[in-house]
Design a protein around this motif. Structure first.
Motif, mmCIF file in Angstrom:
data_model
loop_
_atom_site.group_PDB
_atom_site.id
_atom_site.type_symbol
_atom_site.label_atom_id
_atom_site.label_comp_id
_atom_site.label_asym_id
_atom_site.label_seq_id
_atom_site.Cartn_x
_atom_site.Cartn_y
_atom_site.Cartn_z
ATOM 1 N N TRP A 80 7.434 28.449 -26.254
ATOM 2 C CA TRP A 80 6.936 27.232 -25.623
ATOM 3 C C TRP A 80 7.455 27.159 -24.199
ATOM 4 O O TRP A 80 8.550 27.590 -23.899
ATOM 5 C CB TRP A 80 7.388 26.010 -26.419
ATOM 6 C CG TRP A 80 6.777 25.974 -27.783
ATOM 7 C CD1 TRP A 80 7.303 26.502 -28.926
ATOM 8 C CD2 TRP A 80 5.514 25.414 -28.145
ATOM 9 N NE1 TRP A 80 6.445 26.304 -29.985
ATOM 10 C CE2 TRP A 80 5.337 25.633 -29.533
ATOM 11 C CE3 TRP A 80 4.514 24.756 -27.443
ATOM 12 C CZ2 TRP A 80 4.213 25.216 -30.217
ATOM 13 C CZ3 TRP A 80 3.396 24.329 -28.121
ATOM 14 C CH2 TRP A 80 3.245 24.560 -29.497
ATOM 15 N N ARG A 81 6.664 26.584 -23.312
ATOM 16 C CA ARG A 81 7.086 26.453 -21.923
ATOM 17 C C ARG A 81 6.941 25.013 -21.461
ATOM 18 O O ARG A 81 6.243 24.219 -22.084
ATOM 19 C CB ARG A 81 6.311 27.415 -21.021
ATOM 20 C CG ARG A 81 4.847 27.103 -20.855
ATOM 21 C CD ARG A 81 4.186 28.147 -19.961
ATOM 22 N NE ARG A 81 2.806 27.832 -19.676
ATOM 23 C CZ ARG A 81 2.384 27.159 -18.611
ATOM 24 N NH1 ARG A 81 3.235 26.733 -17.719
ATOM 25 N NH2 ARG A 81 1.104 26.916 -18.435
ATOM 26 N N ALA A 82 7.589 24.691 -20.370
ATOM 27 C CA ALA A 82 7.518 23.358 -19.795
ATOM 28 C C ALA A 82 6.404 23.318 -18.751
ATOM 29 O O ALA A 82 6.322 24.176 -17.888
ATOM 30 C CB ALA A 82 8.848 22.985 -19.149
ATOM 31 N N SER A 83 5.557 22.301 -18.858
ATOM 32 C CA SER A 83 4.538 22.042 -17.846
ATOM 33 C C SER A 83 4.985 20.795 -17.100
ATOM 34 O O SER A 83 5.015 19.701 -17.673
ATOM 35 C CB SER A 83 3.182 21.813 -18.502
ATOM 36 O OG SER A 83 2.247 21.396 -17.537
ATOM 37 N N VAL A 84 5.368 20.960 -15.849
ATOM 38 C CA VAL A 84 5.937 19.865 -15.060
ATOM 39 C C VAL A 84 4.883 19.327 -14.101
ATOM 40 O O VAL A 84 4.378 20.063 -13.252
ATOM 41 C CB VAL A 84 7.181 20.337 -14.275
ATOM 42 C CG1 VAL A 84 7.800 19.192 -13.493
ATOM 43 C CG2 VAL A 84 8.199 20.977 -15.214
ATOM 44 N N ALA A 85 4.544 18.052 -14.250
ATOM 45 C CA ALA A 85 3.613 17.395 -13.329
ATOM 46 C C ALA A 85 4.444 16.617 -12.308
ATOM 47 O O ALA A 85 5.343 15.862 -12.688
ATOM 48 C CB ALA A 85 2.685 16.463 -14.090
ATOM 49 N N ARG A 86 4.141 16.818 -11.047
ATOM 50 C CA ARG A 86 4.919 16.167 -9.983
ATOM 51 C C ARG A 86 4.068 15.167 -9.202
ATOM 52 O O ARG A 86 2.861 15.300 -9.113
ATOM 53 C CB ARG A 86 5.474 17.221 -9.034
ATOM 54 C CG ARG A 86 6.437 18.168 -9.730
ATOM 55 C CD ARG A 86 7.207 19.017 -8.738
ATOM 56 N NE ARG A 86 8.128 19.893 -9.427
ATOM 57 C CZ ARG A 86 9.352 19.548 -9.794
ATOM 58 N NH1 ARG A 86 9.805 18.347 -9.520
ATOM 59 N NH2 ARG A 86 10.126 20.397 -10.420
#
Length: 178
Positions: free
Chosen positions: A38-44
């Motif tokens: 699993w990976r992190a999807s970072v919305a900025r």
């Protein structure tokens, strides 16, 4: 990419993600997510600050093509026409059970009712803006895809209280006032 070990503490499991993040879920749900990277999807936001983080992985869709698979959708077995809402707005908190339960299936509209206050907000309260023409604070809320005017108020706190009451009445458990 090698699989990262899931950490278990009591009834809570911590799924390691990329970029130093961890997703939190109930230990009973570990079989649904183990064996995948699993990976992190970072919305900025425009200013670079983190808006939200979700756990996801690559998978195969029903059409045989590669697609993104979100951890919260896997846990809730959400139908494609519905969304999964995080009650507290934390995309990494994927607990479903008990008092700590954070996930619920929602319509698009319900999910939007639970959004946090927008970054450019100047009043400090959701649904409250200063209306120059009257010199008063205006409270308005979205319902049925349209803005509903609540009223004008001398102070922003009164407008915020009116918004909170309207949100509770119109949005129920999905209403958020902050």
């Amino acid at each position: 990419m090698p699989e990262r070990a899931i950490r278990i503490e009591g009834g809570v499991a911590y799924v390691p993600l990329t970029k130093g993040y961890e997703a939190i879920l109930d230990v009973e749900d570990v079989p649904l997510v183990e064996g995948f990277c699993w990976r992190a999807s970072v919305a900025r936001r425009a200013d670079g600050s983190v808006r939200t983080v979700y756990a996801l992985r690559w998978g195969q869709g029903s059409n045989g093509k590669r697609c993104l698979v979100y951890l919260h959708r896997v846990l809730m077995s959400a139908p494609t026409e519905l969304e999964v809402d995080h009650r507290d707005g934390n995309g990494l908190n994927n607990r479903k059970r008990g008092e700590a339960g954070n996930l619920r299936v929602a319509t698009r509209s319900q999910n939007q009712h639970n959004q946090h206050i927008r970054p450019g907000n100047t009043s400090g309260f959701k649904g409250v803006t200063f209306f120059k023409r009257t010199g008063r604070w205006r409270a308005q809320i979205t319902t049925d895809k349209a803005f509903k005017h609540i009223g004008y108020f001398k102070c922003r706190t009164s407008a915020a209280i009116a918004y909170m009451k309207a949100s509770k009445a119109l949005h129920g458990e999905f209403g958020r006032s902050t």
